[in-house]
Scaffold this active site. Structure first.
Site, PDB file in Angstrom:
ATOM      1  N   CYS A 103       0.721  -1.195  -0.049  1.00 38.82           N
ATOM      2  CA  CYS A 103       0.187  -0.096  -0.003  1.00 38.82           C
ATOM      3  C   CYS A 103       0.839   1.255  -0.120  1.00 38.82           C
ATOM      4  O   CYS A 103       0.345   2.343  -0.237  1.00 38.82           O
ATOM      5  CB  CYS A 103      -1.001  -0.027   1.156  1.00 38.82           C
ATOM      6  SG  CYS A 103      -2.262  -1.169   1.048  1.00 38.82           S
TER       7      CYS A 103
HETATM    8  N1  COA Z   1     -20.459  -8.501   8.337  1.00 35.56           N
HETATM    9  C1  COA Z   1     -21.110  -8.654   9.417  1.00 35.56           C
HETATM   10  N2  COA Z   1     -19.894  -8.677  10.625  1.00 35.56           N
HETATM   11  C2  COA Z   1     -18.788  -8.763  10.425  1.00 35.56           C
HETATM   12  C3  COA Z   1     -18.393  -8.950   9.014  1.00 35.56           C
HETATM   13  C4  COA Z   1     -18.951  -8.462   7.953  1.00 35.56           C
HETATM   14  N3  COA Z   1     -18.783  -8.595   6.589  1.00 35.56           N
HETATM   15  N4  COA Z   1     -16.819  -8.937   8.943  1.00 35.56           N
HETATM   16  C5  COA Z   1     -16.595  -9.218  10.385  1.00 35.56           C
HETATM   17  N5  COA Z   1     -17.760  -9.199  11.167  1.00 35.56           N
HETATM   18  C6  COA Z   1     -17.663  -9.363  12.635  1.00 35.56           C
HETATM   19  C7  COA Z   1     -16.663  -9.944  13.085  1.00 35.56           C
HETATM   20  O1  COA Z   1     -16.750 -11.353  13.083  1.00 35.56           O
HETATM   21  C8  COA Z   1     -16.517  -9.663  14.560  1.00 35.56           C
HETATM   22  O2  COA Z   1     -17.666 -10.353  15.381  1.00 35.56           O
HETATM   23  P1  COA Z   1     -17.254 -10.874  16.783  1.00 35.56           P
HETATM   24  O3  COA Z   1     -17.254  -9.432  17.568  1.00 35.56           O
HETATM   25  O4  COA Z   1     -18.452 -11.653  17.230  1.00 35.56           O
HETATM   26  O5  COA Z   1     -16.008 -11.451  16.786  1.00 35.56           O
HETATM   27  C9  COA Z   1     -17.291  -8.212  14.445  1.00 35.56           C
HETATM   28  O6  COA Z   1     -17.875  -8.065  13.328  1.00 35.56           O
HETATM   29  C10 COA Z   1     -15.994  -7.195  14.384  1.00 35.56           C
HETATM   30  O7  COA Z   1     -14.969  -7.691  13.518  1.00 35.56           O
HETATM   31  P2  COA Z   1     -13.931  -6.838  13.384  1.00 35.56           P
HETATM   32  O8  COA Z   1     -12.676  -7.562  12.294  1.00 35.56           O
HETATM   33  O9  COA Z   1     -12.811  -6.746  14.892  1.00 35.56           O
HETATM   34  O10 COA Z   1     -13.946  -5.395  13.263  1.00 35.56           O
HETATM   35  P3  COA Z   1     -13.173  -4.124  12.923  1.00 35.56           P
HETATM   36  O11 COA Z   1     -13.860  -2.957  13.567  1.00 35.56           O
HETATM   37  O12 COA Z   1     -11.844  -4.189  13.505  1.00 35.56           O
HETATM   38  O13 COA Z   1     -13.117  -3.648  11.350  1.00 35.56           O
HETATM   39  C11 COA Z   1     -11.519  -3.765   9.528  1.00 35.56           C
HETATM   40  C12 COA Z   1     -12.678  -4.469  10.262  1.00 35.56           C
HETATM   41  C13 COA Z   1     -11.012  -4.879   8.581  1.00 35.56           C
HETATM   42  C14 COA Z   1     -12.395  -2.550   8.807  1.00 35.56           C
HETATM   43  C15 COA Z   1     -10.749  -2.878  10.491  1.00 35.56           C
HETATM   44  O14 COA Z   1      -9.996  -3.702  11.522  1.00 35.56           O
HETATM   45  C16 COA Z   1      -9.688  -2.210   9.592  1.00 35.56           C
HETATM   46  O15 COA Z   1      -9.963  -1.548   8.807  1.00 35.56           O
HETATM   47  N6  COA Z   1      -8.240  -2.507   9.874  1.00 35.56           N
HETATM   48  C17 COA Z   1      -7.064  -2.075   9.367  1.00 35.56           C
HETATM   49  C18 COA Z   1      -7.317  -2.470   7.998  1.00 35.56           C
HETATM   50  C19 COA Z   1      -6.128  -1.808   7.022  1.00 35.56           C
HETATM   51  O16 COA Z   1      -5.773  -1.003   6.934  1.00 35.56           O
HETATM   52  N7  COA Z   1      -5.470  -2.895   6.412  1.00 35.56           N
HETATM   53  C20 COA Z   1      -4.579  -2.463   5.384  1.00 35.56           C
HETATM   54  C21 COA Z   1      -4.565  -3.069   4.386  1.00 35.56           C
HETATM   55  S1  COA Z   1      -3.887  -2.662   3.075  1.00 35.56           S
END
Ligand code: COA
Length: 372
Positions: free
Chosen positions: A156
Site C-alpha cells: 500500500c
Molecule cells: N459483516 C458482519 N459482521 C462482520 C463482518 C461482515 N462483513 N466482518 C466481520 N464481522 C464481525 C466479526 O466477525 C466480529 O464479530 P465478533 O465481535 O462476534 O467476533 C465483529 O464483526 C467485529 O469484527 P472486527 O474484524 O473486529 O471489526 P473491525 O471493527 O476491526 O473492522 C476492519 C474490520 C478490517 C474494517 C478494520 O479492522 C480495519 O480497517 N483494519 C485495518 C485495515 C487496514 O488498514 N488494512 C490495510 C490493508 S492494506
C-alpha cells in the site's frame, strides 16, 4: 542537487461499481450454498458455518460504500466469487499496463508534456501480474518513452516509495522526469469469500509525473521533502509466489489471497504513521498550522479520522483531509494519490500539504508538497 515537482496526475477508474448491498447479497448467497453443501460436516463440528455479511457493518467498520472493479460478474457470481479476466496473448497489452497508460496520458496532458519529456517509468504496486519483463518496461514501450522503467512493490505504500525514488533520481541529476504509476487490480488478490475482508478493496490506476523543478510554467507542487520507513510484520500478508509449485501447493489456499489481522493492523499502524508524520513535519520545519491538506492512504475512515486528529491536534475541518474510500474502497497504493489528484486544484501558491501512504510491511511513506 536539483529540486523536483509533481506536475501532473491521472486516475484511471474502471467502468463497473459494486455497492455494499450487491456485494453482501452475493456473499450471503455463497455462504448459504456453502452451508447447505457442508450441512453434515457443520453439524458434526468438522467445518465452520459461514456467517452472513452485512452492509451496515461494512459502512460502520470501514466507511466504504462501493468499489470499482475491472470485472463485476465473476465477483458477484456465488459459484465463483472472483473476477473473470481472460488471459491475454503476449502481443496484447497486459491489464496493468493498459490501466497505467490511461492514467499516464492524463498526467502528461495535465502537465502539458509528451512522452518525449519523460526519462523513466516506475510501476509501483502491491502486486504485479507477471514476474518479468517488468510491467514498467511495457508501459514505457506502449507510451514510446525513451530511457528506462522498473517495477517496485511496497504494497500500500508503493506510491510514496515510488515518488521518493523518482525524486531522488531527479535530485541527483540522473533523470529529468519520471512517471510513477500505481495500477492496482486488488480484486484479483482479494478473498471475496471471507466476510472479514470481502468489502475492503477495489481496482484503479494512478499516475504522477515528477519533473525537475526548473522553468515550470504550469501550476505544480514542489516536493519539499520525502520520508520512508518500514518495520516487519506478518499482519498483512499474501503467500502466493513463484515457489508455490516447488512446495507442491498448487491448490487454492486461503493464504494465496490477501490475509490480514485487521484489529492488530489498526492498533499498530496508527502510532507508526502518526509518529512518522510528526517526525517528518518537524524535520521539514512545518507545524500543523502550516498544513493546508492531508492526502492519506485510503483504507479505513476511522483510521484516517484518528491520524488527521493526531497530526493537526484537532478534528480536521471539512475538506482538510479528503476521503475517497467511500467511492473507491481501499485501492492499496493508489488511494492517497486519488485523493491528491481529486482534491488539490483549489490550493493556492505557498499552500503546503502532505501525502501519506501506509500498509503491509509494515511500511509508511510521506511526501510534503508546496503549491507553486
Ligand atoms: N459483516 C458482519 N459482521 C462482520 C463482518 C461482515 N462483513 N466482518 C466481520 N464481522 C464481525 C466479526 O466477525 C466480529 O464479530 P465478533 O465481535 O462476534 O467476533 C465483529 O464483526 C467485529 O469484527 P472486527 O474484524 O473486529 O471489526 P473491525 O471493527 O476491526 O473492522 C476492519 C474490520 C478490517 C474494517 C478494520 O479492522 C480495519 O480497517 N483494519 C485495518 C485495515 C487496514 O488498514 N488494512 C490495510 C490493508 S492494506
Amino acid at each position: 542537487m536539483y529540486s523536483a515537482a509533481i506536475t501532473g496526475t491521472g486516475v484511471f477508474t474502471p467502468q463497473h461499481t459494486i455497492s455494499n448491498d450487491e456485494l453482501v447479497d452475493a456473499f450471503n448467497a455463497y455462504a448459504e450454498r456453502f452451508n447447505a453443501e457442508h450441512a453434515e460436516a457443520i453439524a458434526a463440528g468438522e467445518v465452520e458455518a459461514k456467517p452472513q455479511s452485512s452492509s451496515d457493518f461494512i459502512l460502520a467498520a470501514s466507511g466504504i460504500e462501493r468499489r470499482y472493479v475491472l470485472d463485476k460478474s465473476g465477483v458477484l457470481d456465488p459459484d465463483r466469487m472472483f473476477p473473470r479476466l481472460p488471459a491475454r496473448a503476449d502481443e496484447e497489452p497486459s491489464y496493468m499496463a493498459e490501466m497505467a497508460v490511461d492514467a499516464s496520458l492524463q498526467a502528461l496532458s495535465q502537465a502539458g508534456r509528451s512522452a518525449d519529456d519523460v526519462d523513466a517509468v516506475i510501476c509501483a504496486a502491491s502486486n504485479h501480474e507477471r514476474a518479468y519483463p517488468a510491467i514498467a518496461v511495457e508501459i514505457q514501450n506502449l507510451l514510446e518513452i525513451n530511457g528506462f522503467g522498473f517495477d517496485m512493490n511496497v504494497a500500500c505504500s508503493s506510491a510514496t516509495f515510488g515518488i521518493q525514488t523518482a525524486t531522488d533520481m531527479i535530485r541527483a541529476g540522473s533523470i529529468r522526469s519520471a512517471l510513477v504509476v500505481c495500477p492496482e487490480i486488488c480484486s484479483a488478490h482479494l478473498e471475496w469469500r471471507d466476510r472479514d475482508c470481502h468489502f475492503i478493496f477495489g481496482d484503479v490506476a494512478t499516475a504522477v509525473l515528477v519533473e525537475r523543478d526548473e522553468g515550470l510554467e504550469r501550476p505544480h507542487f514542489k516536493i519539499r521533502s520525502t520520508r520512508l520507513a518500514t518495520d516487519f510484520s506478518n499482519n498483512i500478508r499474501n503467500n502466493d509466489g513463484f515457489l508455490r509449485r516447488t512446495h507442491d501447493q498448487m491448490e487454492d489456499r486461503r493464504d494465496m489471497q490477501f490475509m490480514q489481522n485487521g484489529r492488530k493492523v489498526f492498533k499498530e499502524v496508527l502510532p507508526l504513521v502518526s509518529q512518522h508524520i510528526a517526525g517528518h513535519m518537524a524535520d521539514d520545519g512545518i507545524s500543523a498550522d502550516d498544513l493546508k491538506r492531508l492526502w492519506l492512504h485510503q483504507a479505513n475512515k476511522s483510521m484516517n479520522d484518528y491520524i488527521g486528529k493526531k497530526v493537526l491536534g484537532r478534528a480536521p475541518e471539512d475538506g482538510e483531509q479528503p476521503n475517497i474510500l467511500q467511492d473507491y474502497a481501499n485501492t492499496s497504493s493508489a488511494g492517497s494519490i486519488i485523493a491528491f489528484a481529486k482534491y488539490s486544484d483549489d490550493l493556492g501558491a505557498g499552500d503546503i500539504g502532505l501525502i501519506c501512504s501506509f500498509g503491509a510491511g509494515y511500511s509508511v511513506g510521506s511526501v510534503i508538497v508546496e503549491r507553486a
